[in-house]
Motif scaffolding. Sequence first.
Motif, mmCIF file in Angstrom:
data_model
loop_
_atom_site.group_PDB
_atom_site.id
_atom_site.type_symbol
_atom_site.label_atom_id
_atom_site.label_comp_id
_atom_site.label_asym_id
_atom_site.label_seq_id
_atom_site.Cartn_x
_atom_site.Cartn_y
_atom_site.Cartn_z
ATOM 1 N N ASP A 376 0.834 -1.204 0.000
ATOM 2 C CA ASP A 376 0.000 0.000 0.000
ATOM 3 C C ASP A 376 0.868 1.253 0.000
ATOM 4 O O ASP A 376 0.591 2.221 -0.726
ATOM 5 C CB ASP A 376 -0.912 0.018 1.234
ATOM 6 N N ALA A 377 1.927 1.248 0.817
ATOM 7 C CA ALA A 377 2.800 2.414 0.898
ATOM 8 C C ALA A 377 3.487 2.681 -0.434
ATOM 9 O O ALA A 377 3.596 3.837 -0.877
ATOM 10 C CB ALA A 377 3.836 2.214 2.006
ATOM 11 N N ASN A 378 3.946 1.633 -1.104
ATOM 12 C CA ASN A 378 4.591 1.822 -2.406
ATOM 13 C C ASN A 378 3.611 2.367 -3.439
ATOM 14 O O ASN A 378 3.981 3.186 -4.287
ATOM 15 C CB ASN A 378 5.184 0.495 -2.893
ATOM 16 N N LEU A 379 2.362 1.926 -3.372
ATOM 17 C CA LEU A 379 1.350 2.469 -4.282
ATOM 18 C C LEU A 379 1.137 3.955 -4.024
ATOM 19 O O LEU A 379 1.072 4.762 -4.970
ATOM 20 C CB LEU A 379 0.035 1.707 -4.114
ATOM 21 N N LEU A 380 1.046 4.342 -2.751
ATOM 22 C CA LEU A 380 0.799 5.739 -2.405
ATOM 23 C C LEU A 380 1.971 6.641 -2.790
ATOM 24 O O LEU A 380 1.788 7.834 -3.029
ATOM 25 C CB LEU A 380 0.521 5.865 -0.906
ATOM 26 N N LEU A 381 3.177 6.081 -2.864
ATOM 27 C CA LEU A 381 4.356 6.869 -3.246
ATOM 28 C C LEU A 381 4.559 6.900 -4.756
ATOM 29 O O LEU A 381 5.508 7.517 -5.237
ATOM 30 C CB LEU A 381 5.611 6.309 -2.575
ATOM 31 N N GLY A 382 3.694 6.226 -5.519
ATOM 32 C CA GLY A 382 3.787 6.257 -6.969
ATOM 33 C C GLY A 382 4.718 5.225 -7.566
ATOM 34 O O GLY A 382 4.974 5.247 -8.778
ATOM 35 N N ARG A 383 5.211 4.288 -6.741
ATOM 36 C CA ARG A 383 6.170 3.307 -7.254
ATOM 37 C C ARG A 383 5.496 2.122 -7.932
ATOM 38 O O ARG A 383 6.163 1.325 -8.603
ATOM 39 C CB ARG A 383 7.055 2.805 -6.108
ATOM 40 N N LEU A 384 4.198 1.957 -7.729
ATOM 41 C CA LEU A 384 3.441 0.887 -8.371
ATOM 42 C C LEU A 384 2.349 1.497 -9.236
ATOM 43 O O LEU A 384 1.793 2.550 -8.912
ATOM 44 C CB LEU A 384 2.802 -0.036 -7.321
ATOM 45 N N ASP A 385 2.046 0.801 -10.329
ATOM 46 C CA ASP A 385 0.993 1.236 -11.241
ATOM 47 C C ASP A 385 -0.306 0.542 -10.844
ATOM 48 O O ASP A 385 -0.446 -0.670 -11.013
ATOM 49 C CB ASP A 385 1.379 0.869 -12.672
ATOM 50 N N SER A 624 5.399 9.119 -18.193
ATOM 51 C CA SER A 624 5.846 9.789 -16.969
ATOM 52 C C SER A 624 4.757 9.662 -15.907
ATOM 53 O O SER A 624 3.566 9.598 -16.215
ATOM 54 C CB SER A 624 6.142 11.268 -17.243
ATOM 55 N N ARG A 625 5.196 9.586 -14.644
ATOM 56 C CA ARG A 625 4.261 9.534 -13.523
ATOM 57 C C ARG A 625 4.947 10.149 -12.311
ATOM 58 O O ARG A 625 6.145 9.939 -12.102
ATOM 59 C CB ARG A 625 3.871 8.080 -13.233
ATOM 60 N N PRO A 626 4.221 10.895 -11.492
ATOM 61 C CA PRO A 626 4.866 11.474 -10.311
ATOM 62 C C PRO A 626 5.143 10.415 -9.245
ATOM 63 O O PRO A 626 4.334 9.518 -9.012
ATOM 64 C CB PRO A 626 3.845 12.503 -9.820
ATOM 65 N N ILE A 638 8.553 6.272 -16.749
ATOM 66 C CA ILE A 638 7.896 4.974 -16.622
ATOM 67 C C ILE A 638 8.100 4.221 -17.927
ATOM 68 O O ILE A 638 7.740 4.708 -19.001
ATOM 69 C CB ILE A 638 6.389 5.124 -16.339
ATOM 70 N N CYS A 639 8.701 3.031 -17.847
ATOM 71 C CA CYS A 639 8.966 2.264 -19.069
ATOM 72 C C CYS A 639 8.897 0.777 -18.783
ATOM 73 O O CYS A 639 8.895 0.346 -17.629
ATOM 74 C CB CYS A 639 10.329 2.636 -19.664
ATOM 75 N N ALA A 650 18.516 7.319 -16.332
ATOM 76 C CA ALA A 650 18.692 7.967 -15.030
ATOM 77 C C ALA A 650 17.391 7.963 -14.244
ATOM 78 O O ALA A 650 16.294 8.058 -14.798
ATOM 79 C CB ALA A 650 19.189 9.401 -15.220
ATOM 80 N N GLY A 651 17.508 7.850 -12.915
ATOM 81 C CA GLY A 651 16.349 7.942 -12.038
ATOM 82 C C GLY A 651 15.990 9.385 -11.759
ATOM 83 O O GLY A 651 16.767 10.298 -12.046
ATOM 84 N N PRO A 652 14.789 9.638 -11.269
ATOM 85 C CA PRO A 652 13.821 8.626 -10.843
ATOM 86 C C PRO A 652 13.133 7.972 -12.032
ATOM 87 O O PRO A 652 12.767 8.640 -12.994
ATOM 88 C CB PRO A 652 12.840 9.416 -9.987
ATOM 89 N N ALA A 653 12.995 6.655 -11.918
ATOM 90 C CA ALA A 653 12.344 5.885 -12.980
ATOM 91 C C ALA A 653 11.710 4.652 -12.367
ATOM 92 O O ALA A 653 12.170 4.147 -11.333
ATOM 93 C CB ALA A 653 13.359 5.488 -14.058
ATOM 94 N N VAL A 654 10.666 4.188 -12.988
ATOM 95 C CA VAL A 654 10.016 2.940 -12.591
ATOM 96 C C VAL A 654 9.934 2.054 -13.827
ATOM 97 O O VAL A 654 9.400 2.467 -14.861
ATOM 98 C CB VAL A 654 8.608 3.167 -12.011
#
Length: 684
Positions: A376-385, A624-626, A638-639, A650-654
């Motif tokens: 849940d935390a990773n989703l809220l931080l934008g790290r999961l789609d 791109s996603r925040p 995002i790729c 280069a990061g930030p990237a997911v």
Amino acid sequence: MQQPSTGRDIRVAVDIGGTFTDLEIFDSATRAVYQHKAPSTPADPSIGLLNGLRQAAARFDFALEDIRQVLHGTTIATNAVLERKLPPGAVLTTEGFEDLLQIGRHGRRDVYALTANPPPPLVPRNLCLGLRERMRADGGVATPLDEASVHEAAETLRAAGVRAIAVCLLHAYANPAHEKRVGELLAELLPDVAVSLSCEISPELREYERLSTTLLNALLVPIVAGYMGKLEQRLAEARFGARVYLVQSNGGVSGTAKAGREPARLLLSGPSGGAAAARRLAASLGEPNLVAMDMGGTSFDVSVVHQGQVAMVTEGEIDGLPVRLPMVEMRTIGAGGGSIAWVDEGGRLRIGPQSAGADPGPACYGRGGETLTVTDANLLLGRLDGAGFLGGAMRLDQAAAEAAAQGIAAPLGLGTEAAAAGVITITNASLAGAIRLSLFEKGLDPEDFALLSFGGAGGVHACEVAEELGIRRVIFPPHASTLSAWGILWSDIAHDLAATQIALLAEAGPALAEAAARLRREAASLLAEDGVPEAQRALEWSADCRYAGQAFELSVAMAEAAFSPEGLAAIAEGFHRVHRQRFAHDDRGVPVEIVTLRLTARGLLAKPGTEASTARAEPVPPTSRPVLVDGAWQAATICTRNAVTATPLAGPAVIEEAYTSTYIPPGWRVSAHPGGALIAEPGA
């Protein structure tokens, strides 16, 4: 409707975790290896396994009848211990030793702690009962077994409603007669209770470790045996005729019958496949020193590849509890994507070891979960789609995750974003701590290692964990989310047998020859139970030795079980050499003692050859996603995985795949390795 057989030869490796069931499918005709992932079904994991097999068969165009072998790894036993979801149990031991489980060992892991904090005993003191009997260390009978005391204990335990009993009598490794008689009586008096005897599970010296191992086995029998019964029933209903093997902690597999009797050997079942995969990747990537971090939905497992080899130990532990069985050296903690965040009485944010599992799962799964988890935390931080999770098969509920975060944020006086970021920070610190301990206890420096990240939840944490450790190279292999199952594809049947024989090595020849003959007979029986032909059997011998007067021993590999004076001299020379390698000195003037003779009996299974390369799909244009970085939202690239090339990104990237995501934080760069792995390193 089930597809008719196509005549193909399919081999499937399955790793059932607390949250997802991972499958790797090998087609011997095309040499292609495919991956598939399905939700686990914790109430009955066999449902998730069969669902996964059916989905994979439909997706990759084969029939269940085409499957010739299923190599089955599972974290059922591991998760039951980590979460303490064990049936009520009891201990029967020699009268006068009823406090053994509560006393344990007095070693202090944290020498700076004001008080020791040992794990709570698995059985309360009132259910640790003594029997009137006594064996001497040489195997002689000091006090005959009083069978009336067994009857008295059985009545007490029947009234207490126990479902499992561990029998661990003093010096039963030297003479198991009393234990075996107790087992016979309990089978008559308490036929519905699982009984484990130490002489069958861990016939070795050191009473506390032997008791801990036997008790864990007894408590796991109802869980694993119940699961195996359901699995066999469901496979029979599906007319599934393939032979099923269970992956053990030693990295080998065994038949279902032995797994039901000795489930303690499954405690690192799935994770041991990850260690095997790490060893193979260390060779193919030219990285002899790797720290393998396997983060699934419930647990986090660390294994170390040093100079190309994964260490085996004769005694490991799980959650602070000793397990005296040969296993891949590994550290396991209760920290996974489904680990639950909570606030303790002191107002501190804590993570796990409790897990939301697969049902109801994290709040964002939308299945009724209400507690905040790492996922849940990773989703809220934008790290999961949220829209593309599991390749789009499951949509994540952002609103439910935010509601769960509020339950943590309010008592901490934080906003939901800050609470989610705190969960990730604490989780990363816990993961780094487990890795640091795994290396430091061997005198190894993290900076000399690369970090191999796999498991469905590991990719979004790996770079930050590496940064905390000072590791400057992170590897994300192909099939990362199912890598433990990929490693299992190359397993053989393996049975570990041991005979404690304490004596001066030079004088132990006849006794060792007798013990070796007994171990050979036991090995032949086990391999016959697995249906292994004589031509596909292999025996590997080793001896645990020490200098006279030492308290602990080292394992010495033996080319053959030869106990002539020349053979014993070769074992002694091997011990001197191993002692010098480990401690930088040896003392050939001190006699060598043999403590335990060991035999690993292997049944060699047909294995997949070199994998066929698969065509890369056309990359999807990056978007791109925040993502939240240090309290501020930043635009992240995002790729898909196949969009990453040799040119560093280069990061930030997911980087998003069907079954996992990889987060590259600012200050890091990632590029593709020719072998298919992604390599992340700090960049300018």
